[in-house]
Design an enzyme around this catalytic site. Structure first.
Site, short mmCIF file in Angstrom:
data_model
loop_
_atom_site.label_atom_id
_atom_site.label_comp_id
_atom_site.label_asym_id
_atom_site.label_seq_id
_atom_site.Cartn_x
_atom_site.Cartn_y
_atom_site.Cartn_z
N LYS A 1 5.95 -1.17 -12.24
CA LYS A 1 4.81 -0.24 -12.37
C LYS A 1 4.73 0.49 -11.03
O LYS A 1 4.18 -0.01 -10.06
CB LYS A 1 3.53 -1.00 -12.66
CG LYS A 1 2.43 -0.17 -13.32
CD LYS A 1 1.97 1.05 -12.55
CE LYS A 1 0.97 0.70 -11.45
NZ LYS A 1 0.59 1.92 -10.65
N GLU B 1 1.20 5.89 -9.42
CA GLU B 1 1.11 7.08 -10.29
C GLU B 1 1.37 8.37 -9.50
O GLU B 1 1.64 9.40 -10.08
CB GLU B 1 -0.24 7.14 -11.01
CG GLU B 1 -1.38 7.72 -10.21
CD GLU B 1 -2.07 6.68 -9.34
OE1 GLU B 1 -1.62 5.53 -9.32
OE2 GLU B 1 -3.06 7.05 -8.68
N GLY C 1 1.11 -3.09 -1.46
CA GLY C 1 -0.08 -2.27 -1.58
C GLY C 1 -1.10 -2.67 -0.55
O GLY C 1 -0.79 -3.39 0.41
N GLY C 2 -2.32 -2.26 -0.75
CA GLY C 2 -3.40 -2.58 0.18
C GLY C 2 -3.80 -4.05 0.07
O GLY C 2 -3.54 -4.70 -0.95
N GLU D 1 -6.76 -5.39 -0.26
CA GLU D 1 -7.72 -5.68 -1.33
C GLU D 1 -7.01 -5.74 -2.68
O GLU D 1 -7.32 -6.60 -3.50
CB GLU D 1 -8.84 -4.62 -1.34
CG GLU D 1 -9.78 -4.71 -0.14
CD GLU D 1 -10.25 -6.14 0.16
OE1 GLU D 1 -10.68 -6.84 -0.77
OE2 GLU D 1 -10.17 -6.58 1.33
N THR D 2 -6.05 -4.85 -2.90
CA THR D 2 -5.28 -4.90 -4.14
C THR D 2 -4.53 -6.22 -4.22
O THR D 2 -4.50 -6.88 -5.27
CB THR D 2 -4.26 -3.73 -4.20
OG1 THR D 2 -4.96 -2.51 -4.01
CG2 THR D 2 -3.51 -3.70 -5.50
N GLY D 3 -3.94 -6.63 -3.10
CA GLY D 3 -3.18 -7.89 -3.07
C GLY D 3 -4.04 -9.08 -3.45
O GLY D 3 -3.63 -9.93 -4.23
N GLU E 1 3.26 -7.67 -0.12
CA GLU E 1 3.45 -6.98 1.16
C GLU E 1 2.26 -6.06 1.31
O GLU E 1 2.16 -5.06 0.60
CB GLU E 1 4.75 -6.17 1.13
CG GLU E 1 6.01 -6.98 0.87
CD GLU E 1 6.30 -7.98 1.96
OE1 GLU E 1 5.89 -7.73 3.11
OE2 GLU E 1 6.89 -9.02 1.67
N CYS F 1 3.08 0.92 6.48
CA CYS F 1 2.34 -0.32 6.71
C CYS F 1 2.55 -0.82 8.14
O CYS F 1 1.74 -1.57 8.66
CB CYS F 1 2.78 -1.37 5.71
SG CYS F 1 4.56 -1.49 5.61
N GLU G 1 -7.19 -0.39 8.53
CA GLU G 1 -6.01 0.43 8.26
C GLU G 1 -6.44 1.84 7.86
O GLU G 1 -7.15 2.02 6.89
CB GLU G 1 -5.20 -0.22 7.14
CG GLU G 1 -3.84 0.39 7.00
CD GLU G 1 -3.02 -0.32 5.93
OE1 GLU G 1 -3.56 -0.62 4.85
OE2 GLU G 1 -1.83 -0.56 6.17
P1 NDP Z 1 -2.66 0.34 -3.45
O1 NDP Z 1 -3.04 -1.04 -3.11
O2 NDP Z 1 -3.74 1.29 -3.80
O3 NDP Z 1 -1.66 0.36 -4.70
C1 NDP Z 1 -0.42 -0.30 -4.71
C2 NDP Z 1 0.05 -0.43 -6.15
O4 NDP Z 1 -0.79 -1.37 -6.82
C3 NDP Z 1 -0.06 0.88 -6.96
O5 NDP Z 1 1.00 0.94 -7.87
C4 NDP Z 1 -1.39 0.70 -7.65
O6 NDP Z 1 -1.55 1.51 -8.77
C5 NDP Z 1 -1.34 -0.77 -7.99
N1 NDP Z 1 -2.62 -1.39 -8.27
C6 NDP Z 1 -3.82 -1.07 -7.75
N2 NDP Z 1 -4.78 -1.90 -8.24
C7 NDP Z 1 -4.15 -2.77 -9.07
C8 NDP Z 1 -4.58 -3.87 -9.88
N3 NDP Z 1 -5.85 -4.26 -9.92
N4 NDP Z 1 -3.66 -4.53 -10.60
C9 NDP Z 1 -2.36 -4.18 -10.54
N5 NDP Z 1 -1.90 -3.14 -9.83
C10 NDP Z 1 -2.77 -2.45 -9.08
O7 NDP Z 1 -1.77 0.89 -2.27
P2 NDP Z 1 -1.24 2.35 -2.01
O8 NDP Z 1 -0.40 2.82 -3.15
O9 NDP Z 1 -2.39 3.20 -1.60
O10 NDP Z 1 -0.26 2.08 -0.75
C11 NDP Z 1 -0.75 1.93 0.53
C12 NDP Z 1 -0.93 0.47 0.91
O11 NDP Z 1 0.30 -0.23 0.79
C13 NDP Z 1 -1.33 0.31 2.36
O12 NDP Z 1 -2.38 -0.61 2.50
C14 NDP Z 1 -0.09 -0.22 3.04
O13 NDP Z 1 -0.32 -0.96 4.19
C15 NDP Z 1 0.54 -1.01 1.97
N6 NDP Z 1 1.97 -1.13 2.25
C16 NDP Z 1 2.48 -2.33 2.71
C17 NDP Z 1 3.83 -2.44 3.06
C18 NDP Z 1 4.40 -3.73 3.54
O14 NDP Z 1 5.64 -3.83 3.61
N7 NDP Z 1 3.60 -4.73 3.88
C19 NDP Z 1 4.72 -1.29 2.94
C20 NDP Z 1 4.08 -0.10 2.46
C21 NDP Z 1 2.76 -0.05 2.12
P3 NDP Z 1 -2.33 2.91 -8.56
O15 NDP Z 1 -1.41 3.72 -7.73
O16 NDP Z 1 -2.55 3.44 -9.90
O17 NDP Z 1 -3.61 2.57 -7.85
#
Ligand code: NDP
Length: 502
Positions: free
Chosen positions: A178, A181, A231-232, A234-236, A253, A287, A388
């Site tokens: 996934k 978007e 992802g972020g 909070e998402t994690g 990550e 990140c 961040e």
């Molecule tokens: P998000 O956390 O907003 O989204 C990451 C992914 O998770 C997207 O595909 C998103 O979909 C999906 N998602 C969001 N909510 C849910 C849920 N409840 N259940 C399942 N999937 C979900 O991150 P961003 O896309 O804004 O990316 C930036 C973040 O990623 C930053 O915090 C950054 O630090 C982190 N990051 C970490 C890295 C690492 O190696 N540690 C590397 C790169 C980035 P949707 O897009 O539709 O919200």
């Protein structure tokens, strides 16, 4: 790819075929440099995720039964095909996220290495023969987990996906992706690369959609054996809580607030080049962005003056132009976040040494551009030093002692990466060992390799990408214990012989 009304359209990629979503809905992908439409993709939801998981389940037995060498061969072919398609992928990747061409050329050129490296791991990985005592042959087997789910962000759409797909595929898993978007097109095109390389249909499936719908459906699916999310934070946390309900493994990550630590034995030019590279690459949307520049007080003023001077010369512009050094932020929303944090920094009493606004110019007005921004007089307690921002904002903080530098670098909830700049080898290693983070660069930043583990301490994540550990984390161990004895072992026999279990 098909096109309606001159807008290119990409379907979901399920079981080796491109298809519309069940609802027929589409996502519009826009170019952050001017808001024009890059294309449309099918927007998936729960039913589409179910279809993709079913396709991956159907493909699992055959793919996991292939030898490591066979999987390695297909992955080596995928690396070659990917290399040949890079020019096309590059242009779309730039249009999706607005990262400058000179950066994307450098990043995407490395992607085939992940498939050759993990293909070689699949071919050469050896299992173990742990001691068990005389009379037994005891060995372990690495067995694939099954169907795994990859949830990826927009900032490095292909790189991050590749870091997850390559070890999962090498280890014999099948997968459903996934993507964000905002950047789903290149993950879909990767499906064509794999198909051409001979990957069986159903091993790699992609369902574009929103996190709250398709993402949630994937991460809560009971047949998913591992969720690998970038992802972020909070998402994690949210995804880990849901995955925990199914005892689904999770690799996450997450966010970071990396420091660049500059000791006074480094030339000012070198420190400034380091800080600019760490902080402004990808318009700060990485990140491991060098969000805090920790500079020894004795060189602080010189470093800041030179940093401001050179930052003012960064060329902002069209990301497709090979000369551009800083592109737009990915979206209006992301620029809004950066603008809010810059206001917070000013309210907290930090000094704006450079930037802090939108650049002017008719060619920039339609895009989500923001000037590279430098704050001085920052303390580590300020929100701009702790949270961040994910934009081109660097906070400069002076330090007096090595211990203070380490305490500042460690003084956040995150623990992803730090770079240490010094010529003093003993100091470099001493500081590295004291840092609470998963990645430490000495006299470098952003450097990555498929063989080198990547991941965070503390709130920056769980699990590792890259390296043997990533492959192993996509397997589960089966232990096979063979009793070499032909003698009857009868626990219940009343023969007066003392039984023992060993
Ligand atoms: P998000 O956390 O907003 O989204 C990451 C992914 O998770 C997207 O595909 C998103 O979909 C999906 N998602 C969001 N909510 C849910 C849920 N409840 N259940 C399942 N999937 C979900 O991150 P961003 O896309 O804004 O990316 C930036 C973040 O990623 C930053 O915090 C950054 O630090 C982190 N990051 C970490 C890295 C690492 O190696 N540690 C590397 C790169 C980035 P949707 O897009 O539709 O919200």
């Amino acid at each position: 790819m098909t096109a309606t009304h001159d807008v290119p359209f990409w379907g979901m990629f399920i079981a080796g075929k491109s298809c519309a979503s069940r609802s027929g809905k589409r996502l519009i992908v826009k170019n952050p440099k001017n808001g024009t439409i890059v294309g449309e993709v099918a927007e998936g939801d729960r039913q589409d995720i179910d279809d993709a998981v079913e396709a991956a389940t159907n493909a699992l037995a055959a793919w996991s039964a292939r030898s490591g060498a066979e999987r390695g061969d297909i992955m080596a072919r995928a690396a070659d095909i990917l290399r040949s398609r890079l020019p096309e992928l590059l242009t779309i990747e730039i249009d999706q996220i607005g990262r400058p061409r000179r950066e994307m050329v450098a990043q995407l050129a490395r992607l085939p290495e992940w498939f050759t490296y993990f293909g070689a791991v699949a071919r050469t990985h050896e299992d173990t023969v742990p001691p068990f005592g005389n009379g037994f042959l005891n060995y372990t087997r690495r067995v694939p987990l099954g169907v795994v789910g990859h949830v990826t962000p927009w900032n490095h759409p292909l790189l991050i996906l590749t870091k997850k797909v390559a070890p999962a595929m090498a280890a014999g898993n099948t997968m459903v992706v996934k993507p964000s978007e905002l950047a789903p097109i290149t993950p879909l095109l990767l499906g064509e690369v794999f198909k051409e390389a001979g990957l069986p249909d159903g091993v790699y499936n992609v369902v574009p959609g929103f996190g709250a719908t398709a993402g949630l459906a994937l991460t809560s699916h009971p047949d998913i054996r591992k969720v690998d999310l970038t992802g972020g934070t909070e998402t994690g946390k949210a995804v880990a809580a849901i995955a925990g309900g199914n005892l689904t493994r999770i690799a996450a990550e997450l966010g970071g607030k990396a420091s660049v630590i500059v000791f006074p034995d480094v030339e000012v030019d070198k420190s400034v080049a380091a800080a600019m590279f760490a902080s402004f690459i990808a318009t700060g949307q990485t990140c491991v962005q060098g969000a805090r520049l920790l500079v020894h007080r004795s060189v602080h003023d010189q470093v800041v003056a030179e940093l401001v001077r050179r930052t003012a010369n960064i060329r902002i512009g069209d990301p497709q132009d090979p000369k551009t050094q800083l592109g737009p932020l990915v979206s209006e929303k992301q620029r809004g976040i950066v603008e809010r944090y810059v206001n917070i920094g000013l309210q907290e009493g930090a000094t704006l040494a450079f930037g802090g606004g939108r650049p002017e110019g008719s060619d920039l007005d339609q895009g989500y551009y923001y000037k590279p921004t430098i704050f001085t007089n920052v303390t580590n307690e300020m929100r701009i030093a702790q949270e961040e921002i994910f934009g081109p904002v660097v906070c400069v903080i002076p330090f007096d002692t090595e211990e203070e530098a380490v305490a500042l670098a460690n003084g956040t909830q995150f623990g992803l990466a730090t770079s240490v700049w010094t010529r003093d080898l003993a100091r470099a290693h001493r500081v590295a060992h004291a840092l609470q983070c998963g990645i430490v660069w000495i006299n470098d930043h952003h450097r990555i390799d498929p063989a080198s583990p990547w991941g965070g301490f503390k709130m920056s994540g769980i699990g590792r990408e890259n390296g043997l550990i990533a492959y192993e984390e996509y397997t589960q161990i089966q232990n096979v214990i063979l009793n070499l004895s032909e003698e009857l072992f009868d626990w219940y026999a009343e023969d007066g012989v003392e039984k023992r279990y060993s």
